[in-house]
Design a protein around this motif. Structure first.
Motif, short mmCIF file in Angstrom:
data_model
loop_
_atom_site.label_atom_id
_atom_site.label_comp_id
_atom_site.label_asym_id
_atom_site.label_seq_id
_atom_site.Cartn_x
_atom_site.Cartn_y
_atom_site.Cartn_z
N UNK A 34 0.81 -1.21 0.00
CA UNK A 34 0.00 0.00 0.00
C UNK A 34 0.85 1.27 0.00
N UNK A 53 -11.83 10.02 -10.49
CA UNK A 53 -12.43 8.90 -9.75
C UNK A 53 -12.04 7.54 -10.34
N UNK A 56 -8.61 6.70 -9.24
CA UNK A 56 -8.60 6.32 -7.83
C UNK A 56 -8.99 4.86 -7.70
N UNK A 65 -6.71 -2.16 -2.24
CA UNK A 65 -7.34 -1.30 -1.24
C UNK A 65 -8.76 -0.96 -1.71
N UNK A 66 -9.47 -0.24 -0.87
CA UNK A 66 -10.76 0.31 -1.29
C UNK A 66 -10.51 1.74 -1.79
N UNK A 67 -11.34 2.16 -2.74
CA UNK A 67 -11.16 3.50 -3.30
C UNK A 67 -11.24 4.58 -2.22
N UNK A 68 -12.08 4.33 -1.20
CA UNK A 68 -12.22 5.30 -0.12
C UNK A 68 -10.88 5.59 0.56
N UNK A 69 -10.11 4.53 0.72
CA UNK A 69 -8.83 4.70 1.40
C UNK A 69 -7.88 5.53 0.56
N UNK A 71 -8.74 7.72 -1.62
CA UNK A 71 -9.26 9.08 -1.57
C UNK A 71 -8.89 9.75 -0.24
N UNK A 72 -8.95 8.99 0.84
CA UNK A 72 -8.60 9.53 2.15
C UNK A 72 -7.18 10.04 2.18
N UNK A 73 -6.26 9.28 1.61
CA UNK A 73 -4.85 9.70 1.58
C UNK A 73 -4.69 10.89 0.65
N UNK A 75 -6.78 13.10 -0.38
CA UNK A 75 -7.40 14.37 0.00
C UNK A 75 -6.61 15.09 1.10
N UNK A 76 -5.71 14.35 1.76
CA UNK A 76 -4.89 15.01 2.77
C UNK A 76 -3.92 15.99 2.13
#
Lengths: 203, 809
Positions: A34, A53, A56, A65-69, A71-73, A75-76
């Motif tokens: 990851x 998207x 991602x 991984x999941x796309x949400x993860x 995106x979480x990284x 967006x930081x």
């Protein structure tokens, strides 16, 4: 039967770049797969000026991984863009030293000239403007970062010259007062050969 | 390890966290981010305490105070978050000093800076951790006068969960939950920094366990959409019970208000479901308040079913039953009936003198394997072989398998219960995928977590196990039969044999064939594994154990409805959904249906008696590991509905006989004789009761072999009630006919088309769900109580498209 609704499909970004993928994934041990998230995001962004998207989801797939993860990284970091930025991404330092040295006036000028405000991209996709926090070049304020390069002591006349060069697509590499990490003749070429670029390339 | 908390000395195991020491000593410390069964992260900084410890000098001797001669306590320079601090010998923890109080007060003030304080309109009000801790540890006033941050207040994370981003205090419990517990990272912090919010890009949170985040949210940010704005917490009656949704026996808390179930929350059972339940259990309760529910007995008069008082309906049934010799009467209850209801059904059958008594759905093979594994054993297993789709069949088992993958044994209970901060748990722990092998005829969710994956052919369970037995005996097997490479199969068989606590989990696919179930049992014996068999419904184990079974194979439920019984009493089953059966039942001389809704069978009945839902009855069920668990009635207005014990009481009154099992108490008296245990004394955690283990002498009529490549598959949500559960229905879109994209293309079907298709002759209205999880050429339809999981015959050539998917221009 009525016409099928076809969602626009995007060709996978990494499908035709197996060598690149092997190289990036090879930097990390298998259990730390990851970790390749950042360089993969960076590859996409460098090529497409944003990470959409579909990309991602593709990166999430590659790394399990999941796309949400992802995106979480992503967006930081304010340096990853959800929407495409212009060919010239103008980043104006808005912190104290630059502000005292006229960054606010510089921003007003650029905004007026390009017709966009902070966070926007113009219709042609040429210019985006973003106010950023300290770029660490306070001694040469005000600083304007265009894509990955610093342009220092940007006075009104220098700024006008830069704008003109950008409009003509003849922007020259910046001249730096002190040697910095982009102190090479051609920073893009330097990155391509794998040397550190300081803005998200090879570790 | 001895530590001192304020003035109390406690002796706890090394590795215990300081916050647990505080609670074990009987003191309290506020916290928001710690959560039972999840990793402590020290994010909220609420559990700060002043901590000190003695030190040793270089020679290993304790440093002593010169004056008193006691060990000198060296205080840590700053307050410590007790949830992430491990105890050390002689540690001194102070939670009462002014310094600590000041810090707690400050953290409350900080946490509340941007909190909207909309408690009067918040569903969490009255049961809110932030509200309670603010009251207990805050000063009651804030020095911040600027405008608070505004964010989205009604963000639907999915159709089942609503997020209020203003109320969120960023404790990260929900984000950590998804990674640590079900292993589906579908929620994360977005825009981390000063504007952090939780969000997802996986539309609708694709996981079977999303509802748990509404339980663990310490504020009113994450709310269960089925209960939002339905009531205040202090108005609810909280009934701790056991879910009858599947065979896990998961603990639940049923919240009812003014006679209506408003919310189901997870109960705590450290050895079964811990504190998690699946979405099928949590959101699948709305059917109990359906306006079409039958609340009074109905009797057919002049061809019409009309409401009558109970005595009249019972008298009619009693009178008509006199016309039959006992053996012509059939009695069948559903497999989620309680033990007490089972006793009542048996007593009624005995009174009538019939051996035609059964429970359904029931498979031929037993659900009581000779080497029974428990869920706790599963959670510490070192090799797990799963055949089927446990994540849908009994989702609680899916989570216990994931416990085993993390390799952390269930925590020992402390004086205050489950440890608040188990320091062995970490974020993103490596998972021991290699210990899990999942085999199924199609791609199932658990395969994402498995080291070895096998995709065998539909109906290939028997040959799969035979192949594995051959490998275990040193032979070889066909890779097509195994659904995996021979090398992988050999490696996993070796792992199972070498394992100390191997468990084999099988469900309806294996149970649907006697030969497959026998082969599974032989394989388990060959590798020395224990077995966990997922029964088709909540009390399949218990009803088999107390023998609610026909006296002869030709007296089973299928034979009864096929014409074996001239008079039929059936509870909560709908055999007439099959038109062929309906035709026969229409001619039956007496049909008594005990049900909640006007099913196809009820419409044919002479008498329809109102039934209680699983939330409304008292009783006992035995879960899939053989644990007896008490079911408690929630105060729900169900009209004159009764369970089977009530039904038998009413009939007994009409017969003028006192039948055993005429009440829960009476049934328990009877059970005390056979089990030697008084079920009245069963506590909420339940108990294992030694059962006389017997093989089921009778098996259901042999089912026809595989006729097509189609399957009835277990589903997390109860399909018989799906259409009456609006929120679940909106999420799922309806019962799904799942098929491969290629098959959809050849049959000109597209995702979301509504179709009618005959499944084993029964027309079913389904929604087309196109997915590459299904192999090409294989389709699946959801199982029903009258058509449990197993191979099916789906008439794809006769498929009728009722409604095309809504086209977006």
């Amino acid at each position: 039967m009525s016409a099928q609704l076809e969602l626009p499909t995007v060709a996978p970004f990494f499908a035709d770049k197996p060598d690149l993928l092997v190289e990036i994934l090879g930097r990390y041990p298998d259990y730390g797969r990851r970790s390749a998230l950042m360089p993969l995001l960076w590859e996409v962004q460098r090529a497409e000026r944003h990470v959409g998207e579909a990309r991602i989801a593709e990166i999430a797939d590659i790394l399990g991984l999941r796309a949400t993860e992802v995106k979480g990284v992503m967006s930081f970091y304010s340096t990853y863009h959800e929407h495409p930025v212009g060919a010239y991404h103008l980043q104006i330092c808005a912190t104290l030293s630059c502000s005292l040295a006229g960054a606010d006036e510089l921003y007003d000028y650029l905004s007026e000239e390009t017709g966009v405000v902070n966070g926007e991209t113009d219709r042609e996709g040429r210019f985006s403007i973003q106010k950023v926090e300290c770029l660490g070049s306070c001694g040469s304020a005000p600083v304007l970062q265009i894509n990955d390069d610093y342009y220092e002591r940007v006075t009104r006349s220098r700024c006008a010259a830069l704008l003109e060069a950008m409009r003509a697509d003849r922007l020259e590499a910046p001249w730096r007062e002190r040697s910095g990490d982009t102190d090479v003749a051609d920073p893009v070429a330097a990155r391509a050969d794998g040397s550190p670029s300081g803005t998200g390339g090879a570790p | 390890m001895k530590v001192t908390v304020n003035d109390v000395e406690v002796d706890l195991a090394p590795g215990t966290s300081a916050i647990d020491a505080v609670f074990a000593a009987g003191y309290d410390v506020p916290y928001f981010c710690s959560q039972e069964y999840m990793s402590p992260v020290g994010a909220c900084r609420m559990c700060l305490a002043k901590v000190g410890a003695p030190r040793k000098d270089r020679d290993g001797n304790w440093i002593l105070d010169d004056e008193t001669g006691e060990r000198t306590i060296f205080a840590f320079p700053a307050l410590l978050a007790t949830c992430t601090s491990a105890l050390s010998e002689g540690m001194v923890i102070d939670t009462l000093s002014e310094e600590v109080k000041h810090a707690q007060n400050g953290m409350i003030e900080f946490t509340l800076i941007n909190h909207p304080l909309d408690c009067p309109v918040c569903d969490k009000g009255g049961a809110c951790e932030l509200q309670d801790r603010s009251y207990e540890y805050g000063s009651g006033r804030s020095r911040f006068e600027f405008t608070k941050r505004h964010q989205e207040k009604h963000h639907p994370l999915s159709d089942l969960i609503t997020l209020d981003r203003e109320r969120c205090i960023h404790c990260k419990r929900c984000v950590r939950y998804f990674e640590e517990v079900p292993g589906d990272e579908v929620l994360d912090f977005i825009d981390r920094g000063g504007h952090t919010y939780i969000g997802t890009v996986e539309h609708g949170l694709p996981s079977n366990f999303t509802g748990n985040i509404t339980d663990i949210c310490p504020v009113g940010a994450l709310l269960d959409a089925t209960s939002r704005f339905r009531g205040r917490n202090w108005e609810y009656d909280h009934t701790a019970s056991v879910s009858l949704d599947d065979a896990s026996g998961s603990a639940v808390v049923v919240d009812a208000r003014t006679g209506r179930i408003e919310r189901i929350k997870a109960g705590l059972h450290p050895e079964v479901n811990k504190s998690w339940i699946d979405d099928g259990i949590r959101f699948g309760h709305e059917y109990t308040a359906d306006p079409e529910r039958i609340t009074r007995p109905l009797l057919r008069k002049d061809g019409e079913l009309v409401e009558v008082p109970w005595p009249e309906a019972a008298a009619f049934v009693a009178e008509r039953l006199k016309e039959f010799s006992g053996k012509d009467v059939g009695v069948c209850i559903r497999a989620d009936a309680t033990l007490e209801e089972g006793v009542a059904a048996l007593a009624l059958a005995e009174h009538l003198g019939t051996g035609q008594v059964d429970h359904a759905p029931r498979y031929g093979p037993t659900v009581m394997p000779p080497a029974q594994a428990t869920l706790q054993e599963l959670a510490v297993s070192d090799a797990i072989f799963v055949v089927g789709d446990v994540s849908e069949e009994v989702p609680a088992v899916d989570l216990r398998i994931k416990d085993a993958l993390r390799g952390v044994t269930p925590p020992p209970l402390l004086p205050h219960g489950v440890p608040i901060a188990d320091l062995r748990l970490k974020e993103r722990m490596p998972r021991k995928r290699e210990i899990l092998c999942v085999a199924a005829p199609y791609r199932v969710d658990l395969m994402r977590h498995a080291g070895t994956v096998a995709r065998y052919d539909v109906g290939g369970e028997e040959t799969l196990f035979r192949g594995l037995i051959a490998i275990a005996e040193g032979g070889s097997a066909d890779e097509r039969v195994l659904g995996m490479t021979l090398a992988a199969a050999k490696a996993f068989v070796d792992r199972l044999r070498a394992a100390k606590k191997a468990v084999i989990v099988t469900g309806g696919f294996v149970l649907s064939s006697q030969a497959a179930a026998d082969a599974a049992e032989r394989f388990a014996r060959a590798v020395g594994a224990r077995q966990l068999v997922l029964g088709p419904m909540a009390n399949a184990y218990g009803l088999e154990a107390i023998g609610v079974l026909p006296s002869h194979a030709r007296y089973d439920y299928a034979s009864m409805v096929a014409g074996g019984a001239k008079a039929l009493l059936i509870s909560n089953l709908d055999p007439a959904a099959d038109p062929a059966v309906a035709e026969r039942l229409a001619e039956s001389r007496l049909l008594v249906v005990h049900d909640m809704f006007m099913t196809a069978t009820a419409r044919l009945a002479h008498v329809v008696l109102p039934a209680k839902s699983g939330f409304e009855k008292d009783g006992t069920v035995v879960n899939l590991e053989g644990r007896f668990m008490p079911v408690r009635a929630a105060p729900v207005d169900a009209g004159e509905a009764v369970d089977v014990t009530g039904l038998v009481r009413e009939l007994g009154l009409a017969f003028g006989v006192r039948i055993e099992g005429r009440s829960v108490r009476s049934a328990r008296r009877s059970l005390r004789k056979t089990l030697g245990t008084d079920l009245e004394e069963l506590t909420g955690l339940g108990a294992f009761v030694a059962l006389p283990r017997r093989r089921v002498a009778v098996s259901v009529a042999a089912r026809p072999g595989v006729r097509g490549r189609a399957l009835r598959v277990p589903t997390m949500v109860r399909q018989e009630y799906l259409l009456r559960n609006p929120h679940l229905l909106a999420t799922l879109g309806g019962p799904a006919l799942r098929l491969h994209p290629d098959d959809a293309r050849t049959r000109a079907l597209s995702h979301d088309d509504e179709v009618t298709v005959r499944v084993d002759g029964v027309p079913r209205r389904l929604r087309v769900y196109v997915t590459d999880a299904m192999p090409s050429g294989v389709v699946s339809v959801p199982a029903l109580p009258d058509a449990p999981a197993g191979p099916a015959d789906v008439d794809l050539d006769g498929i009728v498209v009722e409604r095309r998917r809504l086209e977006v221009a």
